[in-house]
Scaffold this motif. Structure first.
Motif, PDB file in Angstrom:
ATOM      1  N   VAL A 221       5.711  31.105  55.714  1.00 36.04           N
ATOM      2  CA  VAL A 221       5.974  30.696  54.696  1.00 36.04           C
ATOM      3  C   VAL A 221       4.943  32.243  55.011  1.00 36.04           C
ATOM      4  N   LEU A 222       4.454  32.345  55.058  1.00 39.32           N
ATOM      5  CA  LEU A 222       2.871  33.154  54.548  1.00 39.32           C
ATOM      6  C   LEU A 222       4.215  34.630  55.103  1.00 39.32           C
ATOM      7  N   ALA A 223       4.284  34.897  55.966  1.00 38.16           N
ATOM      8  CA  ALA A 223       4.545  36.242  57.033  1.00 38.16           C
ATOM      9  C   ALA A 223       5.844  36.661  55.289  1.00 38.16           C
ATOM     10  N   LEU A 224       6.391  35.409  55.509  1.00 37.20           N
ATOM     11  CA  LEU A 224       8.070  35.984  54.552  1.00 37.20           C
ATOM     12  C   LEU A 224       7.838  36.646  53.084  1.00 37.20           C
ATOM     13  N   LYS A 225       6.988  35.800  52.230  1.00 37.23           N
ATOM     14  CA  LYS A 225       6.279  35.925  51.431  1.00 37.23           C
ATOM     15  C   LYS A 225       4.882  37.299  51.456  1.00 37.23           C
ATOM     16  N   GLU A 226       4.742  38.325  52.396  1.00 37.13           N
ATOM     17  CA  GLU A 226       3.959  39.417  52.303  1.00 37.13           C
ATOM     18  C   GLU A 226       5.351  39.783  52.582  1.00 37.13           C
ATOM     19  N   ARG A 227       6.030  39.713  52.549  1.00 39.94           N
ATOM     20  CA  ARG A 227       7.309  40.536  52.754  1.00 39.94           C
ATOM     21  C   ARG A 227       7.249  41.163  53.801  1.00 39.94           C
ATOM     22  N   LYS A 228       7.029  40.354  55.284  1.00 38.97           N
ATOM     23  CA  LYS A 228       6.622  41.340  56.270  1.00 38.97           C
ATOM     24  C   LYS A 228       8.769  40.875  57.067  1.00 38.97           C
ATOM     25  N   LEU A 229       8.926  42.117  57.633  1.00 37.74           N
ATOM     26  CA  LEU A 229      10.732  43.079  57.504  1.00 37.74           C
ATOM     27  C   LEU A 229      10.417  42.384  58.710  1.00 37.74           C
ATOM     28  N   GLU A 230      10.133  41.481  59.549  1.00 36.59           N
ATOM     29  CA  GLU A 230      10.829  41.229  61.302  1.00 36.59           C
ATOM     30  C   GLU A 230      11.238  39.945  60.528  1.00 36.59           C
ATOM     31  N   PRO A 231      10.236  39.099  60.545  1.00 38.52           N
ATOM     32  CA  PRO A 231      10.639  37.095  59.655  1.00 38.52           C
ATOM     33  C   PRO A 231      11.810  37.370  58.919  1.00 38.52           C
ATOM     34  N   MET A 232      12.252  38.146  58.216  1.00 43.27           N
ATOM     35  CA  MET A 232      13.026  38.105  57.058  1.00 43.27           C
ATOM     36  C   MET A 232      14.228  38.742  57.491  1.00 43.27           C
ATOM     37  N   GLN A 233      14.356  39.998  58.348  1.00 42.56           N
ATOM     38  CA  GLN A 233      14.953  40.031  59.043  1.00 42.56           C
ATOM     39  C   GLN A 233      16.151  38.950  59.843  1.00 42.56           C
ATOM     40  N   TYR A 234      15.226  37.803  60.920  1.00 40.35           N
ATOM     41  CA  TYR A 234      15.903  37.036  61.561  1.00 40.35           C
ATOM     42  C   TYR A 234      16.365  35.458  60.245  1.00 40.35           C
ATOM     43  N   VAL A 235      15.690  35.598  59.376  1.00 43.43           N
ATOM     44  CA  VAL A 235      16.125  34.816  58.555  1.00 43.43           C
ATOM     45  C   VAL A 235      17.880  34.971  57.743  1.00 43.43           C
ATOM     46  N   ILE A 236      17.779  36.331  57.307  1.00 43.05           N
ATOM     47  CA  ILE A 236      18.563  36.889  56.921  1.00 43.05           C
ATOM     48  C   ILE A 236      20.097  36.719  58.005  1.00 43.05           C
ATOM     49  N   TYR A 237      19.657  37.271  59.093  1.00 39.57           N
ATOM     50  CA  TYR A 237      20.858  37.127  59.847  1.00 39.57           C
ATOM     51  C   TYR A 237      21.396  35.148  59.916  1.00 39.57           C
ATOM     52  N   LYS A 238      20.194  34.649  60.748  1.00 36.32           N
ATOM     53  CA  LYS A 238      20.739  33.196  60.370  1.00 36.32           C
ATOM     54  C   LYS A 238      20.920  32.770  59.956  1.00 36.32           C
ATOM     55  N   CYS A 239      20.674  33.103  58.321  1.00 33.46           N
ATOM     56  CA  CYS A 239      21.330  32.251  57.338  1.00 33.46           C
ATOM     57  C   CYS A 239      22.337  32.632  57.278  1.00 33.46           C
ATOM     58  N   ALA A 240      22.948  33.830  57.051  1.00 29.62           N
ATOM     59  CA  ALA A 240      24.292  34.607  57.458  1.00 29.62           C
ATOM     60  C   ALA A 240      25.338  33.743  58.362  1.00 29.62           C
ATOM     61  N   GLU A 241      24.623  34.043  60.021  1.00 28.18           N
ATOM     62  CA  GLU A 241      25.902  33.779  60.957  1.00 28.18           C
ATOM     63  C   GLU A 241      25.353  32.255  60.601  1.00 28.18           C
ATOM     64  N   MET A 242      24.701  31.116  60.274  1.00 33.00           N
ATOM     65  CA  MET A 242      25.247  29.538  59.902  1.00 33.00           C
ATOM     66  C   MET A 242      26.322  29.666  58.570  1.00 33.00           C
ATOM     67  N   HIS A 243      26.146  30.827  57.885  1.00 35.45           N
ATOM     68  CA  HIS A 243      27.356  30.503  56.702  1.00 35.45           C
ATOM     69  C   HIS A 243      28.471  31.124  57.507  1.00 35.45           C
ATOM     70  N   MET A 244      28.680  31.543  57.591  1.00 38.69           N
ATOM     71  CA  MET A 244      30.131  32.363  58.476  1.00 38.69           C
ATOM     72  C   MET A 244      30.474  31.143  59.608  1.00 38.69           C
ATOM     73  N   GLN A 245      29.450  30.434  60.072  1.00 33.36           N
ATOM     74  CA  GLN A 245      30.621  29.549  61.345  1.00 33.36           C
ATOM     75  C   GLN A 245      30.852  28.703  60.097  1.00 33.36           C
ATOM     76  N   HIS A 246      29.995  28.177  59.249  1.00 35.09           N
ATOM     77  CA  HIS A 246      30.266  26.677  58.566  1.00 35.09           C
ATOM     78  C   HIS A 246      32.056  27.017  57.643  1.00 35.09           C
ATOM     79  N   ILE A 247      32.348  28.411  57.362  1.00 34.78           N
ATOM     80  CA  ILE A 247      33.635  28.993  56.289  1.00 34.78           C
ATOM     81  C   ILE A 247      34.912  29.045  57.910  1.00 34.78           C
ATOM     82  N   SER A 248      34.528  29.314  58.930  1.00 35.59           N
ATOM     83  CA  SER A 248      35.312  29.682  59.920  1.00 35.59           C
ATOM     84  C   SER A 248      35.461  27.765  61.212  1.00 35.59           C
TER      85      SER A 248
END
Length: 386
Positions: A221-248
């Motif tokens: 939470v702290l890294a995300l709030k403080e705009r650390k790119l690496e955890p945010m990129q993982y959150v984006i990737y994982k979230c997008a992957e789960m959304h696309m898997q749900h669709i397919s």
């Protein structure tokens, strides 16, 4: 002579990819060129760009880079125009924006073998996708989302929409894009509230599908709030992957049924957006909607007080204001009317996704209105105290 019914059935396969890159229109980045070449390699492909005004202002070299990139590859890329339009939810609220895009498609002779390329936040991508889907019964679309929420959620799905009759997404289409391209450079210029807002969709999908992913968010939470790119990129990737898997893999990509788990927290979110005249970002409203629904889930015994507290504390630590902006009983009733509007949007049977634990979705088909009012009071009291 008896005329028997003529029956026919067919299936259509849709393929699209989500790509990840940095500085997409740098002259030495081959990704965009290769996407177009993979579609058609023997002649130039017409490209009509629609760019979110806020993105163009935050990245003043973007329009020049787009035209220069295309000029550098004349055998494959035929640049026609970059249309700059206002961003935000207002782009979905007024038909003039749809008309601008349709006029651009017409005047630039964009056909079904050409591409509309939209660069912007989720609202602009929704609206431009709708316009592209109805022009010539569908011209090809490439989405380049520029916010956390659009990169991890709204731009990776198959839906396009605009608002009308004071109802969110009342007009819309199911039209998968040809491709989505997430460029991390666009995230650097986001306002803090837009950086945070997109995390709500990641929390949503984690709570209904993946306890470990929710724990990752909680641990960072702290890294995300403080705009650390690496955890945010993982959150984006994982979230997008789960959304696309749900669709397919969910068996209902065009939502013909009544169960829409990816709309967890959204019945209230959509209503809150309208009630605040869209001053709330979609992700901010989703966070409030999730907070309300998990509070309700705890009151009816689906989750424990400890689980509720964990969820609320994680969202608060990221920076979400979870209080509901309801100043009167009239506004409470107005919010609760969103449940019936949600049922109508689903097409008949009410299905509200709740959770029965972290990572465990639980659908209900009726809402105890007295308990939901109690949940509103409980949540607002808790936010006021803390």
């Amino acid at each position: 002579m008896e005329l028997k019914p003529i029956k026919q059935s067919f299936s259509v396969q849709y393929d699209y990819q989500l790509h990840f890159t940095k500085d997409l229109f740098h002259k030495e980045n081959p990704l965009f060129l290769n996407i177009i070449k993979n579609y058609k390699d023997h002649e130039p492909v017409k490209l009509f760009f629609v760019v979110d005004k806020g993105v163009a202002e935050s990245h003043p070299l973007l329009l020049k880079k787009i035209s220069s990139y295309c000029a550098g590859h004349p055998r494959h890329l035929n640049f026609t125009q970059s249309l700059v339009i206002d961003g935000g939810e207002q782009s979905k609220n007024h038909s003039e924006y749809i008309d601008l895009v349709l006029r651009g498609i017409n005047e630039n002779a964009i056909c079904r073998h050409s591409f509309v390329v939209v660069v912007g936040g989720g609202a602009v991508i929704d609206m431009v996708g709708y316009a592209a889907a109805i022009a010539h019964r569908g011209v090809k679309l490439i989405r380049i989302p520029t916010t956390v929420l659009s990169q991890n959620d709204s731009a990776v799905g198959v839906k396009n929409s605009v608002n009308i009759f004071k109802k969110k997404n009342f007009l819309g289409t199911f039209a998968p894009p040809y491709a989505i391209i997430n460029d991390s450079d666009f995230l650097a210029t986001l306002e803090q509230r837009d950086w945070i807002a997109g995390i709500a969709e990641a929390i949503k999908v984690a709570l209904i599908k993946d306890r470990e992913f929710f724990q990752y968010i909680a641990d960072n939470v702290l890294a995300l709030k403080e705009r650390k790119l690496e955890p945010m990129q993982y959150v984006i990737y994982k979230c997008a992957e789960m959304h696309m898997q749900h669709i397919s893999q969910g068996g209902d990509p065009f939502e013909s049924g009544s169960s829409r788990p990816l709309d967890f927290g959204h019945w209230a979110a959509h209503k809150l957006e309208f009630m605040t005249n869209y001053e709330l970002r979609h992700g901010e409203a989703v966070a409030k909607g999730i907070a309300l629904d998990v509070t309700y889930a705890q009151l009816i015994g689906l989750i424990t007080p400890d689980e509720l507290n964990t969820i609320l504390e994680v969202m608060k630590a990221i920076g979400f204001d979870l209080s509901l902006p309801l100043a009167s009983e009239v506004e409470v009733e107005q919010l609760l009317a969103g449940i019936e509007e949600f049922r109508e949007h689903l097409g008949g049977q009410l299905t509200i996704t709740l959770i029965s634990g972290l990572g465990e979705k639980y659908d209900v088909h009726e809402i105890d209105m007295s308990k939901m009012k109690q949940a509103i009071e409980h949540l607002n009291h808790q936010m006021a105290v803390k």
